[in-house]
Structures are given as C-alpha cells and as structure tokens.
Design a protein around this motif. Structure first.
Motif, PDB file in Angstrom:
ATOM      1  N   SER A  89     -16.391 -39.458  35.179  1.00 58.94           N
ATOM      2  CA  SER A  89     -16.552 -40.649  34.339  1.00 58.94           C
ATOM      3  C   SER A  89     -15.179 -41.256  34.035  1.00 58.94           C
ATOM      4  O   SER A  89     -14.143 -40.571  34.078  1.00 58.94           O
ATOM      5  N   ILE A  90     -15.213 -42.556  33.649  1.00 56.29           N
ATOM      6  CA  ILE A  90     -13.970 -43.240  33.304  1.00 56.29           C
ATOM      7  C   ILE A  90     -14.261 -44.406  32.366  1.00 56.29           C
ATOM      8  O   ILE A  90     -15.342 -45.001  32.423  1.00 56.29           O
ATOM      9  N   SER A  91     -13.282 -44.681  31.475  1.00 57.41           N
ATOM     10  CA  SER A  91     -13.365 -45.867  30.624  1.00 57.41           C
ATOM     11  C   SER A  91     -12.000 -46.559  30.654  1.00 57.41           C
ATOM     12  O   SER A  91     -10.956 -45.901  30.772  1.00 57.41           O
ATOM     13  N   VAL A  92     -12.026 -47.889  30.548  1.00 58.36           N
ATOM     14  CA  VAL A  92     -10.787 -48.680  30.589  1.00 58.36           C
ATOM     15  C   VAL A  92     -10.692 -49.473  29.284  1.00 58.36           C
ATOM     16  O   VAL A  92     -11.617 -50.216  28.941  1.00 58.36           O
ATOM     17  N   LYS A  93      -9.569 -49.297  28.587  1.00 63.89           N
ATOM     18  CA  LYS A  93      -9.376 -49.945  27.297  1.00 63.89           C
ATOM     19  C   LYS A  93      -8.117 -50.806  27.332  1.00 63.89           C
ATOM     20  O   LYS A  93      -7.068 -50.366  27.793  1.00 63.89           O
ATOM     21  N   LEU A  94      -8.211 -52.050  26.832  1.00 68.61           N
ATOM     22  CA  LEU A  94      -7.069 -52.964  26.771  1.00 68.61           C
ATOM     23  C   LEU A  94      -6.615 -53.139  25.322  1.00 68.61           C
ATOM     24  O   LEU A  94      -7.449 -53.223  24.408  1.00 68.61           O
ATOM     25  N   PHE A  95      -5.278 -53.235  25.166  1.00 68.60           N
ATOM     26  CA  PHE A  95      -4.690 -53.458  23.845  1.00 68.60           C
ATOM     27  C   PHE A  95      -3.972 -54.810  23.873  1.00 68.60           C
ATOM     28  O   PHE A  95      -3.309 -55.157  24.856  1.00 68.60           O
ATOM     29  N   TYR A  96      -4.081 -55.558  22.763  1.00 66.87           N
ATOM     30  CA  TYR A  96      -3.584 -56.932  22.739  1.00 66.87           C
ATOM     31  C   TYR A  96      -2.414 -57.105  21.769  1.00 66.87           C
ATOM     32  O   TYR A  96      -2.151 -56.249  20.910  1.00 66.87           O
ATOM     33  N   VAL A 104     -13.109 -52.616  28.228  1.00 68.53           N
ATOM     34  CA  VAL A 104     -13.619 -53.655  29.132  1.00 68.53           C
ATOM     35  C   VAL A 104     -14.422 -53.069  30.297  1.00 68.53           C
ATOM     36  O   VAL A 104     -15.087 -53.816  31.041  1.00 68.53           O
ATOM     37  N   TYR A 105     -14.336 -51.721  30.455  1.00 71.08           N
ATOM     38  CA  TYR A 105     -15.097 -51.120  31.552  1.00 71.08           C
ATOM     39  C   TYR A 105     -15.327 -49.649  31.213  1.00 71.08           C
ATOM     40  O   TYR A 105     -14.446 -48.957  30.707  1.00 71.08           O
ATOM     41  N   GLN A 106     -16.580 -49.169  31.526  1.00 74.48           N
ATOM     42  CA  GLN A 106     -16.898 -47.748  31.359  1.00 74.48           C
ATOM     43  C   GLN A 106     -17.979 -47.354  32.351  1.00 74.48           C
ATOM     44  O   GLN A 106     -18.961 -48.078  32.532  1.00 74.48           O
ATOM     45  N   ARG A 107     -17.802 -46.206  33.040  1.00 73.75           N
ATOM     46  CA  ARG A 107     -18.799 -45.737  34.019  1.00 73.75           C
ATOM     47  C   ARG A 107     -18.838 -44.216  33.978  1.00 73.75           C
ATOM     48  O   ARG A 107     -17.805 -43.561  33.933  1.00 73.75           O
ATOM     49  N   THR A 108     -20.037 -43.675  34.034  1.00 73.54           N
ATOM     50  CA  THR A 108     -20.203 -42.217  33.897  1.00 73.54           C
ATOM     51  C   THR A 108     -20.611 -41.537  35.194  1.00 73.54           C
ATOM     52  O   THR A 108     -20.649 -40.314  35.253  1.00 73.54           O
ATOM     53  N   VAL A 127      -1.008 -56.101  26.172  1.00 72.67           N
ATOM     54  CA  VAL A 127       0.277 -55.394  26.073  1.00 72.67           C
ATOM     55  C   VAL A 127       0.172 -53.943  26.531  1.00 72.67           C
ATOM     56  O   VAL A 127       1.198 -53.292  26.758  1.00 72.67           O
ATOM     57  N   LYS A 128      -1.093 -53.438  26.690  1.00 75.81           N
ATOM     58  CA  LYS A 128      -1.242 -52.032  27.056  1.00 75.81           C
ATOM     59  C   LYS A 128      -2.620 -51.815  27.661  1.00 75.81           C
ATOM     60  O   LYS A 128      -3.600 -52.461  27.277  1.00 75.81           O
ATOM     61  N   VAL A 129      -2.686 -50.896  28.643  1.00 76.82           N
ATOM     62  CA  VAL A 129      -3.960 -50.498  29.225  1.00 76.82           C
ATOM     63  C   VAL A 129      -4.055 -48.974  29.153  1.00 76.82           C
ATOM     64  O   VAL A 129      -3.060 -48.277  29.348  1.00 76.82           O
ATOM     65  N   GLU A 130      -5.268 -48.491  28.870  1.00 77.48           N
ATOM     66  CA  GLU A 130      -5.469 -47.042  28.724  1.00 77.48           C
ATOM     67  C   GLU A 130      -6.734 -46.644  29.477  1.00 77.48           C
ATOM     68  O   GLU A 130      -7.776 -47.306  29.369  1.00 77.48           O
ATOM     69  N   ILE A 131      -6.658 -45.573  30.274  1.00 77.69           N
ATOM     70  CA  ILE A 131      -7.846 -45.036  30.945  1.00 77.69           C
ATOM     71  C   ILE A 131      -8.107 -43.644  30.403  1.00 77.69           C
ATOM     72  O   ILE A 131      -7.169 -42.905  30.073  1.00 77.69           O
ATOM     73  N   ALA A 132      -9.398 -43.299  30.288  1.00 83.09           N
ATOM     74  CA  ALA A 132      -9.773 -41.994  29.724  1.00 83.09           C
ATOM     75  C   ALA A 132     -11.041 -41.493  30.393  1.00 83.09           C
ATOM     76  O   ALA A 132     -11.788 -42.254  31.030  1.00 83.09           O
ATOM     77  N   ASN A 133     -11.254 -40.208  30.265  1.00 84.98           N
ATOM     78  CA  ASN A 133     -12.491 -39.590  30.750  1.00 84.98           C
ATOM     79  C   ASN A 133     -13.356 -39.319  29.529  1.00 84.98           C
ATOM     80  O   ASN A 133     -13.070 -38.407  28.750  1.00 84.98           O
ATOM     81  N   PRO A 134     -14.407 -40.115  29.328  1.00 91.98           N
ATOM     82  CA  PRO A 134     -15.234 -39.941  28.124  1.00 91.98           C
ATOM     83  C   PRO A 134     -16.196 -38.770  28.202  1.00 91.98           C
ATOM     84  O   PRO A 134     -16.842 -38.419  27.219  1.00 91.98           O
ATOM     85  N   SER A 135     -16.253 -38.149  29.397  1.00 95.85           N
ATOM     86  CA  SER A 135     -17.220 -37.070  29.588  1.00 95.85           C
ATOM     87  C   SER A 135     -16.615 -35.738  29.193  1.00 95.85           C
ATOM     88  O   SER A 135     -15.463 -35.445  29.503  1.00 95.85           O
ATOM     89  N   GLY A 136     -17.474 -34.952  28.556  1.00 96.42           N
ATOM     90  CA  GLY A 136     -17.024 -33.596  28.230  1.00 96.42           C
ATOM     91  C   GLY A 136     -17.543 -32.585  29.209  1.00 96.42           C
ATOM     92  O   GLY A 136     -17.377 -31.367  29.010  1.00 96.42           O
ATOM     93  N   ASP A 137     -18.193 -33.043  30.290  1.00 95.78           N
ATOM     94  CA  ASP A 137     -18.829 -32.124  31.235  1.00 95.78           C
ATOM     95  C   ASP A 137     -18.040 -31.923  32.522  1.00 95.78           C
ATOM     96  O   ASP A 137     -18.025 -30.833  33.087  1.00 95.78           O
ATOM     97  N   SER A 138     -17.383 -32.991  33.016  1.00 92.79           N
ATOM     98  CA  SER A 138     -16.722 -32.873  34.315  1.00 92.79           C
ATOM     99  C   SER A 138     -15.451 -33.712  34.366  1.00 92.79           C
ATOM    100  O   SER A 138     -15.336 -34.732  33.683  1.00 92.79           O
ATOM    101  N   ALA A 139     -14.506 -33.249  35.198  1.00 93.66           N
ATOM    102  CA  ALA A 139     -13.259 -33.991  35.415  1.00 93.66           C
ATOM    103  C   ALA A 139     -13.462 -34.984  36.547  1.00 93.66           C
ATOM    104  O   ALA A 139     -14.429 -34.894  37.315  1.00 93.66           O
ATOM    105  N   LEU A 140     -12.496 -35.916  36.639  1.00 86.99           N
ATOM    106  CA  LEU A 140     -12.578 -36.940  37.681  1.00 86.99           C
ATOM    107  C   LEU A 140     -11.291 -36.912  38.498  1.00 86.99           C
ATOM    108  O   LEU A 140     -10.189 -37.021  37.955  1.00 86.99           O
ATOM    109  N   ASN A 141     -11.452 -36.770  39.828  1.00 85.37           N
ATOM    110  CA  ASN A 141     -10.322 -36.918  40.736  1.00 85.37           C
ATOM    111  C   ASN A 141     -10.184 -38.407  41.042  1.00 85.37           C
ATOM    112  O   ASN A 141     -10.931 -38.961  41.843  1.00 85.37           O
TER     113      ASN A 141
END
Length: 493
Positions: A89-96, A104-108, A127-141
């Motif tokens: 999974s992945i989520s994309v967060k923008l900071f202004y 602005v984007y999230q997919r599991t 001014v900033k972009v952040e990506i994260a793994n919102p899942s607690g079950d599996s990692a993402l390559n």
C-alpha cells in the motif's frame, strides 16, 4: 474542413490554461533524494527514473514507512506515477506554503509489476511531498515514485568576479563584475553576516560609517530570477588610519645630550619615524632663549640622523650651549612622508672639569708617574714650573715624567700641576700637586733637629755678633752707672 478547424480552436481554448500553467513540465523529483523520516538517511531508488531498482516502504509502525522531500521553493504539480515490484500500500501527501496539507493519492492493493498513474487538480505552492505505507500488514517494494509538474530552475547564478577593494579610514569601496547569467537578478551584500543591501544591481558598492582600524567580513551572494543563490564570495577587509604626524613631541636637553620623546600616530600605514637635525645660528638661538628653553615650530632643511619605529631617541652627538632644531616625520609603507613636527632645544652649559684623586709615585728608575681617577674624557694638561709640558688624553689617567725633566720647589717637592680640559674644550682649575697630605710636613722630627743644629753651627757666630751689637750699648750704660755710684760712696768717707 471549417468544422475541423473550429474543433481544434475550441480544444486550444479548453486546454490553454493547463498548458500555460507550466512553462516547463516534467518529473519534479527525478534525480532527487528522498529522506527517511525517522533516521534522516537518504534514498535515491524511488526517484532515479528506473523501474529496475527499488527500495522498501515498510509496514506502518516499523520506522522506514515514511519518506519525504522538501522543495527548495514552492512548486506546482498535477500528476503522479507509481511502479511497484511487490505487493503493498501507499499514500501520497502534499504540504503547502500556508502550512496546510492533504493526501492526494492512496492505494492499498499495489500489484507487483503494476504501474499506477494519477492526474489530479493542479496544486500550487507545494513545499513538501511525503509518501507512506498506511498498511500494517505488508511492506511495499517501491521501484518508482514520480511527481509531475513545473520543473523548477535550481541552477544558481554565477558569483560576482574581479572584486577590487579600496579601504578608507571610515569606509570601504568595492568594485566587481556581475555574473553574465541571463536570469541574473541582483546581489545580496552582507557585512559580518548582517544583510546590508538585498537588491544591489550595480558593479560597485561603498560601505560607510565604519570604525577606523577595524576588520570586517563581507559576503557577496548572486540571486537569479527564480530565487536561486550562489555560494557567495567572502572578502575580509580592514579600514585604516591614514598616515599622520607624531604628537606630544618633547625635548629634554643636557650639556652633552638631547632626549626626544613623542607619541606615535595610530596609523596602519606607518613604517617608521625619520629624525632630522639642524643647528640654529647663535643669534637665532639668543632670541629663542628670551622666550623659552624649548619651543615647537615648523622648519625645513635639516639633516637626517636616525630612523625608528619607537617613541624616543637620545641624541648624544650635540655640543654644549648650542641650539638645535629637530624635525620628526612619519614615513608610510608606500614611502609617503608627512611634513613633520619640529622642536628646538638648547643644550646646557658644560660643568667645569675637575681633577680627582691626583697622586704620584717614583719609579725604580727615578721617574715620576702621575695618576688621577677623573676626568676620563677630554684632555689633561701637565705643567712643570707653570709651563706646559704635555697634554694627554684624560682616559689614560696617567703620565710618566722623566726625572731629568722634573723641576722642584724650595722644599724639594716636584713642581708640577694638572689642568683638566673637557671634551668640548672647557678648561678647569689648575691643580698644583703636593707630595704630602694637607697639614702634614714632608719630613720627620729627627730630620728637623739635625737640620736645625747644622744651621746653628753655620749661623751661630753671625747671630752672636748681631746680638753683641744689640746688647753692647745697654751693657755699657749699666757698667757706667755702676762705676759712678761706687765713686760717690767713696767721697763721703
């Protein structure tokens, strides 16, 4: 045909804002390094533009589940691309710029080998972009994360060049060549880390109101139209105190020296002080004496006698009762010389020289060795029976007089006298030498008795004869009176 042209024009009108929003578009993260939030370490696999390399976006709560990138200045974006080589999974967060943020984007259900492209409304002042793994079950390559929008100009302009510095006493002037970048805007000028000018556009700059003899650090930073800044050029410069004359000049004269003292100027340009001396004619010195023993004035034409970077000088080459004029000039590191300051001083009258501790001894050969302890400068004139015999250096402190040159007084002592003469020619009192101490006779009592008896034998008859002439008239008178008295007694009988 006309209908096709109309459709094309309508299309241009519809898409014009989107096209005009970005003067140059592309992947704004390409080649950049994202930062792991918990450790601050960098990763480039996500943004290297290759789908063959990947990095681990771990499960939520495992530390390596969040990465970010700070844009050097606000930017505009409207699309992203994700490519995974494993499930997750992945989520994309923008900071202004206004301190707000949004996802602005999230997919599991990211699939291995899956490509995901998402277009979203144009986002400005990002001014900033952040990506994260919102899942607690599996990692993402994660192999690729691209964010599309306005490509920022991050190339800084060149620095100013050919900097020339002209320091003054309370100001510093700089001249330099501005960078030739087409997007060059202005120069930031700092002094000791403090911004002096934030919009300088000329090839020269003058900083005023500075402290004399102080050191400052200047930095020149070039800025382009998009705000990129050069590394900057640093110059360390010192103000200076211009060459000035010495001050507080004083002269302390004695009969054989003149001691000069002064205060040096606080000038960074001073190399040394030159000392000149001139002898003032007697008549000028006489007029000067009427007012002061020492005076300060301006003069020209003296002779250079010394150089020093100190604050005093002792002139030991003067003569007594002579007026001198000294001129002291400041000489700079570039050879510049000031007009100078002068002082006049008259040396004192020389003390009269005196012979001290005179004495003599007779050598085995019968010659006379005369000595003295003072003076030790100048000359000593030796006189025999009042006539000059020889003049010697006082420093010798002795003179040998042959016995055949010696003359004697009535009592048998050497008839010799010494006269000291100073190094400047002043004569002292004549000292008559005596072979015995004051109050003492040069012979013993026995010698006196023998001499008296000898004189009595020679002079006795003459003394008795003189006494006879003195006593005879009185003796005759006494005898006559006695006889007359005796006759008178005989007649009465």
């Amino acid at each position: 045909m006309g209908r096709k042209i109309l459709i094309m024009l309508l299309g241009l009108l519809v898409f014009a804002p989107s096209i005009g929003a970005f003067a140059s578009t592309g992947d704004v993260l390409l080649g950049k390094q994202m930062i792991r939030k918990d450790t601050g370490t960098f990763i480039s696999a996500f943004t290297d533009g290759s789908d063959d390399t990947y990095g681990l976006l771990n499960k939520k709560g495992y530390g390596s589940d969040i990465y970010y990138y700070d844009f050097p200045k606000p930017t505009t974006v409207n699309k992203l691309r994700i490519y995974g080589t494993g499930y997750g999974s992945i989520s994309v967060k923008l900071f202004y710029l206004n301190n707000t943020s949004e996802i602005v984007y999230q997919r599991t259900n990211i699939q291995s080998g899956g490509e995901y492209i998402q277009t979203f409304p144009t986002k400005t002042d990002v001014v900033k972009v952040e990506i994260a793994n919102p899942s607690g079950d599996s990692a993402l390559n994660l192999a690729t994360f691209s964010l599309y929008g306005e490509i920022l100009d991050e190339i800084p302009p060149g620095d100013v060049t050919d900097i020339k510095v002209t320091p003054g006493e309370e100001d510093i002037t700089f001249t330099f060549t501005l960078p030739k970048d087409s997007d060059f805007s202005h120069v930031l000028i700092y002094r000791d880390s403090k911004l002096l000018n934030g919009k300088h556009t000329k090839g020269s700059f003058k900083d005023v109101g500075l402290e004399p003899n102080a050191t400052y650090e200047y930095k020149f930073v070039s800025v382009d139209e998009t705000g990129n800044k050069s590394k900057g050029v640093i110059k360390t410069v010192s103000t200076f105190v211009p060459l000035k004359d010495i001050s507080s000049l004083k002269a302390n004269p004695d009969y054989n020296r003149v001691d000069l003292s002064w205060t040096l100027p606080k000038s960074t340009e001073l190399k040394h002080v030159s000392i000149y001396r001139d002898t003032i004619p007697e008549e000028k010195g006489f007029l000067r004496k009427m007012f002061s023993a020492v005076s300060v004035s301006a003069a020209d034409g003296p002779t250079k006698i010394f150089e020093t970077n100190g604050t005093y000088f002792n002139d030991l080459t003067v003569k007594p009762e002579t007026t001198y004029e000294y001129k002291l000039t400041s000489v700079g590191t570039d050879g510049e010389e000031t007009d100078g300051v002068t002082v006049q001083a008259t040396t004192l009258e020389e003390p009269t020289p005196v012979i001290k501790d005179p004495g003599y001894e007779i050598t085995p050969e019968g010659d006379y060795l005369y000595t003295w302890t003072s003076p030790d400068k100048g000359k000593v004139k030796v006189l025999i029976s009042g006539n000059e015999y020889q003049t010697v250096d006082a420093a010798d402190k002795k003179i040998l007089i042959p016995k055949d040159k010696m003359k004697y007084k009535m009592m048998g002592e050497p008839d010799i006298s010494l006269q000291p003469i100073s190094e400047y020619g002043k004569e002292g009192e004549i000292h008559e030498e005596s072979p015995f101490e004051e109050g003492m006779l040069p012979f013993e009592g026995g010698d006196l008795l023998k001499t008296s008896m000898s004189l009595l034998v020679v002079l006795g008859p003459f003394i008795l004869l003189a006494l006879a002439f003195l006593i005879y008239p009185k003796l005759k008178q006494v005898i006559s009176k006695a006889l007359e008295a005796r006759k008178g007694r005989g007649v009465k009988k």
